[in-house]
Design a protein around this motif. Structure first.
Motif, PDB file in Angstrom:
ATOM      1  N   SER A   3      -1.176   5.987  -8.671  1.00  0.00           N
ATOM      2  CA  SER A   3      -0.285   6.526  -7.646  1.00  0.00           C
ATOM      3  C   SER A   3      -0.847   6.238  -6.259  1.00  0.00           C
ATOM      4  CB  SER A   3      -0.105   8.038  -7.839  1.00  0.00           C
ATOM      5  OG  SER A   3      -1.339   8.696  -7.697  1.00  0.00           O
ATOM      6  N   SER A   4       0.080   6.110  -5.306  1.00  0.00           N
ATOM      7  CA  SER A   4      -0.296   5.865  -3.902  1.00  0.00           C
ATOM      8  C   SER A   4      -1.353   4.777  -3.803  1.00  0.00           C
ATOM      9  CB  SER A   4      -0.799   7.170  -3.266  1.00  0.00           C
ATOM     10  OG  SER A   4       0.163   8.177  -3.358  1.00  0.00           O
ATOM     11  N   SER A   5      -1.019   3.584  -4.235  1.00  0.00           N
ATOM     12  CA  SER A   5      -2.003   2.502  -4.318  1.00  0.00           C
ATOM     13  C   SER A   5      -2.645   2.217  -2.964  1.00  0.00           C
ATOM     14  CB  SER A   5      -1.337   1.229  -4.851  1.00  0.00           C
ATOM     15  OG  SER A   5      -0.315   0.794  -3.977  1.00  0.00           O
TER      16      SER A   5
ATOM     17  N   GLU B 153       0.846  -1.205   0.000  1.00  0.00           N
ATOM     18  CA  GLU B 153       0.000   0.000   0.000  1.00  0.00           C
ATOM     19  C   GLU B 153       0.877   1.249   0.000  1.00  0.00           C
ATOM     20  OE1 GLU B 153      -2.689   0.220   3.322  1.00  0.00           O
ATOM     21  OE2 GLU B 153      -4.282   0.988   2.028  1.00  0.00           O
ATOM     22  N   GLY B 154       0.503   2.200  -0.860  1.00  0.00           N
ATOM     23  CA  GLY B 154       1.278   3.432  -0.955  1.00  0.00           C
ATOM     24  C   GLY B 154       2.238   3.460  -2.133  1.00  0.00           C
ATOM     25  N   GLU B 155       2.575   2.285  -2.669  1.00  0.00           N
ATOM     26  CA  GLU B 155       3.454   2.234  -3.834  1.00  0.00           C
ATOM     27  C   GLU B 155       2.671   2.604  -5.090  1.00  0.00           C
ATOM     28  OE1 GLU B 155       4.982  -1.779  -3.588  1.00  0.00           O
ATOM     29  OE2 GLU B 155       6.847  -1.041  -2.698  1.00  0.00           O
ATOM     30  N   ASN B 156       3.437   2.978  -6.130  1.00  0.00           N
ATOM     31  CA  ASN B 156       2.825   3.311  -7.414  1.00  0.00           C
ATOM     32  C   ASN B 156       2.844   2.097  -8.344  1.00  0.00           C
ATOM     33  OD1 ASN B 156       2.620   5.972  -6.493  1.00  0.00           O
ATOM     34  ND2 ASN B 156       4.585   6.554  -7.407  1.00  0.00           N
ATOM     35  N   ALA B 157       1.925   2.084  -9.278  1.00  0.00           N
ATOM     36  CA  ALA B 157       1.841   1.002 -10.257  1.00  0.00           C
ATOM     37  C   ALA B 157       1.826   1.571 -11.666  1.00  0.00           C
ATOM     38  CB  ALA B 157       0.580   0.181 -10.030  1.00  0.00           C
ATOM     39  N   GLU B 158       2.514   0.862 -12.566  1.00  0.00           N
ATOM     40  CA  GLU B 158       2.515   1.244 -13.978  1.00  0.00           C
ATOM     41  C   GLU B 158       2.099   0.028 -14.787  1.00  0.00           C
ATOM     42  OE1 GLU B 158       3.505   4.400 -14.824  1.00  0.00           O
ATOM     43  OE2 GLU B 158       3.477   4.264 -16.999  1.00  0.00           O
ATOM     44  N   LEU B 159       0.950   0.121 -15.440  1.00  0.00           N
ATOM     45  CA  LEU B 159       0.424  -0.981 -16.231  1.00  0.00           C
ATOM     46  C   LEU B 159       0.564  -0.606 -17.699  1.00  0.00           C
ATOM     47  CD1 LEU B 159      -0.755  -1.396 -13.383  1.00  0.00           C
ATOM     48  CD2 LEU B 159      -2.888  -2.094 -14.449  1.00  0.00           C
ATOM     49  N   GLN B 160       0.988  -1.577 -18.502  1.00  0.00           N
ATOM     50  CA  GLN B 160       1.269  -1.305 -19.908  1.00  0.00           C
ATOM     51  C   GLN B 160       0.322  -2.060 -20.829  1.00  0.00           C
ATOM     52  OE1 GLN B 160       3.402   0.894 -21.064  1.00  0.00           O
ATOM     53  NE2 GLN B 160       4.484   1.355 -19.158  1.00  0.00           N
TER      54      GLN B 160
END
Lengths: 112, 113
Positions: free
Chosen positions: A75-77, A15-22
């Motif tokens: 952002s901020s998952s 929790e709090g990390e960012n994710a980048e989906l392609q």
């Protein structure tokens, strides 16, 4: 036919990390949609983004036509972001069928 | 505001039995309509589309048929269900004169035993 590749297939975050989906596609683009698929199967539309960058809260979608890719940034998952994210490519030519070609999805798990 | 309704919410049916799934769109005139299907663990794929009443085009052959009896109604049916018909069925609409954005209904979960 059109090919849509999503990556990663799955992603685990704290929790709090960012994710980048392609989302990468093999043919020219006419439209791109991003969806969140609930565990029960129904779709929540996140973005209709044929080109450029769009924002909605903690979500950002960027589509780069000449590179044949689109991305979804979270952002901020939060734990409530957990689920499957789908991208869908619209038709690349005129016609009456606005067929969407879906990717296989990215399964996101956010842990507290 | 436009709404899209699908019925039933879920069905459990026997192999060989008939099926009828429905979709109604309110608040939009002459939309394009679509049926999509997702097998468990599979990828969503389009089955049918319709641009006007009485006209339906098949995209994928799955021993299913579709009809559009009214401007706001789209029906998916078969006389004999197969095990492979199990999955999640979604109805969608769009207005091509605007853009290619599609709007989806809540879906129907079908289990064939």
């Amino acid at each position: 036919g059109q090919q849509v590749q999503q990556s990663p297939a799955s992603l685990v975050l704290q929790e709090g990390e960012n994710a980048e989906l392609q989302c990468n596609f093999s043919t020219s683009l006419n439209s791109m949609q991003w969806f969140y698929q609930r565990p029960g199967g129904s779709l929540v539309s996140l973005f209709y983004n044929p080109s450029g960058t769009k924002h909605s809260g903690r979500l950002t979608s960027t589509t780069v036509i000449k590179e044949r890719r689109s991305s979804l940034h979270i952002s901020s998952s939060q734990t409530t972001d957990s689920g499957t994210y789908l991208c869908a490519l619209g038709p690349n030519s005129g016609g009456s069928n606005a067929k969407l070609t879906f990717g296989k999805g990215t399964k996101l798990s956010v842990k507290s | 505001a436009q709404t899209i309704h699908q019925w039933p919410v879920a069905e459990i049916k026997a192999v060989g039995s008939p099926l009828s799934l429905g979709c109604t769109i309110k608040g939009k005139s002459s939309p394009n309509l679509y049926w999509y299907w997702q097998a468990t663990g599979g990828t969503l794929q389009q089955l049918f589309y319709s641009i006007t009443v009485g006209q339906v085009e098949s995209v994928v052959q799955l021993n299913l048929s579709a009809s559009r009896p009214k401007d706001d109604q789209f029906i998916l049916s078969t006389e004999k269900l197969l095990l492979s018909h199990s999955g999640f069925y979604l109805c969608a609409w769009s207005l091509l004169r605007q853009n290619y954005e599609q709007y989806f209904g809540p879906g129907t979960r079908l289990t064939v035993l």
